[in-house]
Design a protein around this motif. Structure first.
Motif, mmCIF file in Angstrom:
data_model
loop_
_atom_site.group_PDB
_atom_site.id
_atom_site.type_symbol
_atom_site.label_atom_id
_atom_site.label_comp_id
_atom_site.label_asym_id
_atom_site.label_seq_id
_atom_site.Cartn_x
_atom_site.Cartn_y
_atom_site.Cartn_z
ATOM 1 N N CYS A 14 34.930 29.427 51.440
ATOM 2 C CA CYS A 14 34.755 30.811 50.968
ATOM 3 C C CYS A 14 33.713 31.468 51.864
ATOM 4 O O CYS A 14 32.626 30.908 52.058
ATOM 5 N N GLU A 17 31.929 37.285 52.216
ATOM 6 C CA GLU A 17 32.527 38.575 51.854
ATOM 7 C C GLU A 17 33.558 38.438 50.733
ATOM 8 O O GLU A 17 34.129 39.429 50.284
ATOM 9 N N THR A 18 33.850 37.202 50.326
ATOM 10 C CA THR A 18 34.950 36.981 49.377
ATOM 11 C C THR A 18 34.398 36.366 48.098
ATOM 12 O O THR A 18 33.536 35.480 48.166
ATOM 13 N N ALA A 22 38.800 34.680 44.271
ATOM 14 C CA ALA A 22 39.798 35.065 45.279
ATOM 15 C C ALA A 22 39.955 33.948 46.313
ATOM 16 O O ALA A 22 41.078 33.622 46.722
ATOM 17 N N ALA A 23 38.818 33.346 46.711
ATOM 18 C CA ALA A 23 38.890 32.288 47.733
ATOM 19 C C ALA A 23 39.627 31.064 47.182
ATOM 20 O O ALA A 23 40.414 30.429 47.899
ATOM 21 N N GLN A 26 43.255 31.787 47.389
ATOM 22 C CA GLN A 26 43.755 31.681 48.779
ATOM 23 C C GLN A 26 43.959 30.224 49.171
ATOM 24 O O GLN A 26 44.832 29.893 49.956
ATOM 25 N N LYS A 77 29.763 35.844 45.166
ATOM 26 C CA LYS A 77 30.089 35.428 46.537
ATOM 27 C C LYS A 77 29.015 34.432 46.985
ATOM 28 O O LYS A 77 27.821 34.650 46.734
#
Ligand SMILES: Cc1cc2nc3c(=O)[nH]c(=O)nc-3n(C[C@H](O)[C@H](O)[C@H](O)COP(=O)(O)OP(=O)(O)OC[C@H]3O[C@@H](n4cnc5c(N)ncnc54)[C@H](O)[C@@H]3O)c2cc1C
Ligand code: FES
Length: 329
Positions: A14, A17-18, A22-23, A26, A77
């Motif tokens: 990660c 910025e994420t 969300a990471a 992904q 984050k």
């Protein structure tokens, strides 16, 4: 790039910025979540090692929770490698979220401030979801979350129950302007509110308020497809509203041990049923909460209060799942 390690040893990358949620997605790992907007607490997780910063200011965690290292994974984050006190949801068959067009097939008022909406998807669409999940409905630049109220159907139509909010932008569209064949966009499926099979559970309890009945109806339709699995379990539904008109349909399912209790919170002389709040009425039943699981959906206040009450009454914290219908903007 930082490393995020989960309790079960799984690791993903990660960047700063994420956000963690969300990471993880992904990387193909799903963590518990709902609103994606730092409001519902579903994604609350304890950071065991390392440091994070918040993407946006958040107002839902208490000072004690923050002091104890809790963060919202949809809002935090990393600024170092971190270890989290949480596992991913394993090999549940989640379908990737996409954006697709949808047209209004049915729109009807079913209460003073409730609409039933059916959307149809393009015949070629491969939209799949788990009963209980939600989507974002997009009209121009307005995007709001609504739970799907049915199981996947052959004709691919999806049903919603939509509550009117005064001065609500999407409410204004749905209640004053929307018409058959209007073109909208859908983003989804989203969220982790779905039924998790667990053979050791004896009582499956649903708490819903208002349109919070939508994902519960979808899960009960799923149960209807395989009723034998549930023969040795009690299925309880407590559905709360202020007035009788808020219980806007009669939930009838072909399940052996299904007990439906509507609950009204406002005085109503004609009402012979339960009065008060769903969580209080639930506590009056003779249920061994140690072997129970609770799925709560709708008002955030009900969810917060029910969770505290039920854990005090022996419900395991991990056996409480919720989808808070918080404001989406
Ligand atoms: C995961 C999820 C699933 C949801 N599913 C459904 C559903 O199936 N059916 C449904 O009716 N709603 C559902 N909601 C709630 C819905 O997304 C919001 O109520 C939405 O903001 C309404 O949009 P609006 O444009 O009409 O009002 P907005 O323009 O967003 O808001 C107008 C005013 O109403 C207030 N408000 C809006 N929504 C709420 C709320 N939920 N609680 C308290 N105050 C509010 C706002 O703070 C604002 O003051 C869901 C929310 C989430 C997060
Ligand atoms: S607070 Fe993170 S998903 Fe709702």
């Amino acid at each position: 790039m930082f490393e995020v390690q989960l309790k079960n040893g799984k690791v993903f990358s990660c960047d700063s910025e994420t956000n963690i949620l969300a990471a993880s997605e992904q990387a193909g790992l799903i963590l518990e979540h709902s609103c994606l907007n730092a409001r519902c607490r579903s994604c609350k997780v304890k950071v065991l090692e390392g440091e994070v910063v918040n993407e946006q200011e958040e107002f839902v965690l208490s000072k004690d929770e923050i002091k104890d290292g809790f963060v919202l994974s949809c809002n935090a984050k990393p600024i170092s490698n971190i270890k989290l006190d949480i596992e991913d949801l394993g090999d549940v068959n989640f379908h990737k979220s996409t954006v697709l067009p949808a047209k209004i097939d049915v729109i009807e008022t079913i209460g003073a401030d409730i609409l039933r909406l059916i959307l149809r998807l393009p015949p070629s669409s491969k939209f799949k979801f788990l009963p209980g999940q939600y989507v974002n409905i997009i009209k121009g630049d307005i995007k709001r979350s609504y739970s799907i109220a049915n199981i996947p159907r052959k004709d691919k139509k999806i049903e919603f129950y939509i509550r009117k909010h005064n001065r609500g932008l999407m409410s204004d569209y749905f209640f004053s302007k929307a018409k058959i064949n209007d073109l909208l966009r859908l983003e989804g499926p989203l969220g982790t509110f779905f039924y998790r099979k667990n053979d050791s559970i004896k009582d499956i309890i649903f708490l819903a308020t208002g349109t919070g009945i939508a994902p519960v109806k979808a899960i009960l339709e799923e149960f209807n497809e395989d009723p034998e699995y549930l023969n040795d379990k009690n299925i309880w539904l407590f559905w709360g509203g202020r007035y009788q008109k808020d219980i806007f349909f009669n939930p009838e399912f072909n399940l052996k041990n299904f007990i439906f209790t509507p609950v009204l919170s406002r005085e109503n002389e004609d009402w012979q049923g339960e009065k008060g709040y769903v969580q209080d009425i639930l506590l009056r039943q003779e249920i061994d909460f140690e072997n129970a699981v609770v799925y709560a959906c709708g008002s955030n206040n009900m969810i917060l209060s029910a969770k505290i009450l039920l854990i005090k009454n022996n419900l395991k914290e991990n056996n409480f799942y919720s989808d808070a219908f918080v404001s989406s903007n």
